[in-house]
Design a protein around this motif. Sequence first.
Motif, mmCIF file in Angstrom:
data_model
loop_
_atom_site.group_PDB
_atom_site.id
_atom_site.type_symbol
_atom_site.label_atom_id
_atom_site.label_comp_id
_atom_site.label_asym_id
_atom_site.label_seq_id
_atom_site.Cartn_x
_atom_site.Cartn_y
_atom_site.Cartn_z
ATOM 1 N N TYR A 57 0.804 -1.213 0.000
ATOM 2 C CA TYR A 57 0.000 0.000 0.000
ATOM 3 C C TYR A 57 0.842 1.271 0.000
ATOM 4 O O TYR A 57 0.309 2.369 0.025
ATOM 5 C CB TYR A 57 -0.962 0.011 1.200
ATOM 6 N N ASP A 58 2.151 1.135 -0.006
ATOM 7 C CA ASP A 58 3.056 2.283 0.061
ATOM 8 C C ASP A 58 2.959 3.149 -1.196
ATOM 9 O O ASP A 58 3.002 2.649 -2.306
ATOM 10 C CB ASP A 58 4.491 1.790 0.230
ATOM 11 N N THR A 59 2.830 4.438 -0.987
ATOM 12 C CA THR A 59 2.829 5.388 -2.104
ATOM 13 C C THR A 59 3.951 6.412 -1.944
ATOM 14 O O THR A 59 4.073 7.308 -2.763
ATOM 15 C CB THR A 59 1.487 6.150 -2.190
ATOM 16 N N GLN A 60 4.761 6.271 -0.899
ATOM 17 C CA GLN A 60 5.775 7.268 -0.588
ATOM 18 C C GLN A 60 7.200 6.796 -0.862
ATOM 19 O O GLN A 60 8.140 7.520 -0.605
ATOM 20 C CB GLN A 60 5.672 7.683 0.888
ATOM 21 N N GLY A 61 7.392 5.574 -1.311
ATOM 22 C CA GLY A 61 8.735 5.076 -1.584
ATOM 23 C C GLY A 61 9.404 4.462 -0.377
ATOM 24 O O GLY A 61 10.603 4.266 -0.361
ATOM 25 N N GLY A 62 8.657 4.155 0.642
ATOM 26 C CA GLY A 62 9.187 3.525 1.844
ATOM 27 C C GLY A 62 8.207 3.656 2.981
ATOM 28 O O GLY A 62 7.530 4.665 3.110
ATOM 29 N N VAL A 63 8.106 2.631 3.784
ATOM 30 C CA VAL A 63 7.164 2.642 4.898
ATOM 31 C C VAL A 63 7.880 3.009 6.189
ATOM 32 O O VAL A 63 9.104 3.004 6.257
ATOM 33 C CB VAL A 63 6.460 1.275 5.037
ATOM 34 N N SER A 64 7.108 3.321 7.205
ATOM 35 C CA SER A 64 7.673 3.651 8.511
ATOM 36 C C SER A 64 7.314 2.570 9.518
ATOM 37 O O SER A 64 6.386 1.785 9.313
ATOM 38 C CB SER A 64 7.121 5.001 9.000
ATOM 39 N N VAL A 65 8.032 2.548 10.625
ATOM 40 C CA VAL A 65 7.734 1.617 11.708
ATOM 41 C C VAL A 65 6.323 1.888 12.230
ATOM 42 O O VAL A 65 5.556 0.956 12.495
ATOM 43 C CB VAL A 65 8.775 1.729 12.849
ATOM 44 N N ALA A 66 5.952 3.157 12.342
ATOM 45 C CA ALA A 66 4.623 3.518 12.846
ATOM 46 C C ALA A 66 3.518 2.981 11.932
ATOM 47 O O ALA A 66 2.479 2.531 12.399
ATOM 48 C CB ALA A 66 4.506 5.030 12.980
ATOM 49 N N TYR A 67 3.737 3.017 10.627
ATOM 50 C CA TYR A 67 2.749 2.514 9.671
ATOM 51 C C TYR A 67 2.589 1.003 9.825
ATOM 52 O O TYR A 67 1.475 0.480 9.851
ATOM 53 C CB TYR A 67 3.186 2.892 8.260
#
Length: 105
Positions: A57-67
């Motif tokens: 579902y990533d649209t930003q080029g990288g996910v975060s731990v919080a996500y």
Amino acid sequence: MKDDVVGTISPTLLEAIQGANRAWEQPAKSILASFQSLAEEYGEAALIEAIKTAVEYDTQGGVSVAYVKAILKGSGQEPPAEAPTPFDPQKAYGTRDDDIDIRRS
């Protein structure tokens, strides 16, 4: 990376972490510790699935731990279409304008 943190992360989990965010190809100790904590809390298999879902579902080029953590907390539900960008604590934590401001002057 310290060997003690890397030693506690399985190769499968480490591979999932490295593939989730270009910045995590050589993840910092703090990132590994956060994921290790999530693995202990939710189980490694669930964490790996949450990472895969976050990447899907990533649209930003990288996910975060919080996500990833938000996906784990909402297991069984559709994940949000994208992570809130920029980070909005009011959306993420439900803060209100009248909450106490604890910042130093």
